[in-house]
Scaffold this active site. Structure first.
Site, PDB file in Angstrom:
ATOM      1  N   LEU A   1       8.581  24.242   8.162  1.00 44.28           N
ATOM      2  CA  LEU A   1       9.982  23.818   8.241  1.00 44.28           C
ATOM      3  C   LEU A   1      10.200  22.430   7.648  1.00 44.28           C
ATOM      4  CD1 LEU A   1      10.746  25.100  11.853  1.00 44.28           C
ATOM      5  CD2 LEU A   1      11.133  26.259   9.668  1.00 44.28           C
TER       6      LEU A   1
ATOM      7  N   GLY B   1      15.759  21.244   4.962  1.00 37.86           N
ATOM      8  CA  GLY B   1      16.634  22.343   4.549  1.00 37.86           C
ATOM      9  C   GLY B   1      16.781  23.359   5.674  1.00 37.86           C
ATOM     10  N   HIS B   2      15.650  23.768   6.251  1.00 36.40           N
ATOM     11  CA  HIS B   2      15.703  24.682   7.402  1.00 36.40           C
ATOM     12  C   HIS B   2      16.467  24.031   8.555  1.00 36.40           C
ATOM     13  CE1 HIS B   2      11.729  26.026   5.562  1.00 36.40           C
ATOM     14  NE2 HIS B   2      12.442  27.140   5.557  1.00 36.40           N
TER      15      HIS B   2
END
Ligand code: AMP
Length: 278
Positions: A30, A33-34
């Site tokens: 992760l 962006g996630h």
């Protein structure tokens, strides 16, 4: 935060939760962006479920699957910090049990760009996304514009098959030099990382030309190609200037267009896109 390994556990954990339920589907490793997707879900939904699953059926290339980063403990810590309620981390056997042989076959839009260069990719994506939707039963699911074609393919699947879920798209989160955040960036050497900046530089060059009045799509593709070929470590898979809904390649820009590209930098394949505003 409840971490579930099986479909049964996830169904149990989500049976009586407060709605709306927001889902964010990821392959882990992760990054911000996630986290942008998860924060948006957290802000808009009463309950947030995240999946971490590196889906083998969407990888054409075994090397890419093998080297895909899997920092599970860091990921779970990040999800706890974000206040995620339920995480599903299924095994391959849970998603593709013995004898699994039912697939979602996406249509024409999935045959272009990524679909052309990664045959079967979107069949794998759609199949796992539908299965994860069926397991979680979300009201909304959040997807990144970074994967623009994926958003179109998922939108089509949801519309064509009447899936009871709203798809929400979130803008691409970038590093300071413009490189789109991606789990695969972790595999870049220092020199490759420097090269990787050129993807966004090439796309913004096209945007600058459009701002100056350029409307010829081939001239824009050429300008992108010129920027990328200055980088000895960059190998172009495709450069596209296309209609943002149909992905049909354009000759002339008369409305906003999707500029997208895929470039191999060393062993790592990177994609990016921007919408060219006319
Ligand atoms: P992945 O783990 O790469 O399958 O990505 C999971 C979700 O995060 C997908 O909806 C992606 O489009 C989204 N995503 C990945 N990278 C970014 C980024 N840099 N900005 C926004 N969303 C992203």
């Amino acid at each position: 935060m409840q971490v579930c390994a099986t479909i049964a556990e996830a169904r149990d954990a989500l049976r009586h939760v407060e709605r709306p339920l927001g889902a964010v589907l990821t392959m882990g490793a992760l990054h911000d962006g996630h986290l942008a997707l998860i924060r948006r879900a957290r802000a808009e939904c009463k309950t947030v479920a995240v999946t971490i699953y590196v889906n083998p059926t969407q990888f054409g290339n075994a090397g890419d699957l093998d080297t895909y980063p899997r920092p599970m403990q860091d990921d779970l810590r990040a999800l706890r910090r974000e206040g995620v309620d339920v995480v599903l981390v299924p095994s391959n056997h849970e998603i593709y049990p013995e004898g699994f042989d039912s697939w979602v076959e996406p249509g024409h839009i999935a045959t272009r760009l990524e679909g052309e260069h990664r045959p079967g990719h979107f069949r794998g994506v759609c199949t796992v996304v539908l299965k994860l939707f069926n397991i979680l039963g979300p009201d909304r699911s959040y997807f990144g514009e970074k994967d623009a074609q994926q958003v179109l393919v998922i939108h089509n699947m949801v519309n064509h098959l009447a899936l009871p879920v709203d798809i929400v798209t979130v803008p691409t989160v970038r590093e300071r030099d413009g490189l789109a955040m991606s789990s695969r960036n972790a595999n870049l050497s220092t020199e490759e990382r420097r090269t990787a900046r050129s993807l966004y530089q090439a796309l913004t060059r096209a945007q600058d030309l459009v701002a100056e009045g350029e409307r010829n799509a081939e001239t824009l593709r050429h300008a992108i190609q010129e920027t990328l070929t200055q980088e000895p470590l960059a190998n172009i898979d495709y450069i596209s200037i296309a209609d943002p809904q149909t992905l049909t390649e354009l000759t002339t820009l008369t409305a906003p267009a999707l500029a997208s590209l895929a470039v191999r930098v060393g062993q790592t394949r990177l994609i990016d896109n921007i919408t060219l505003q006319t």
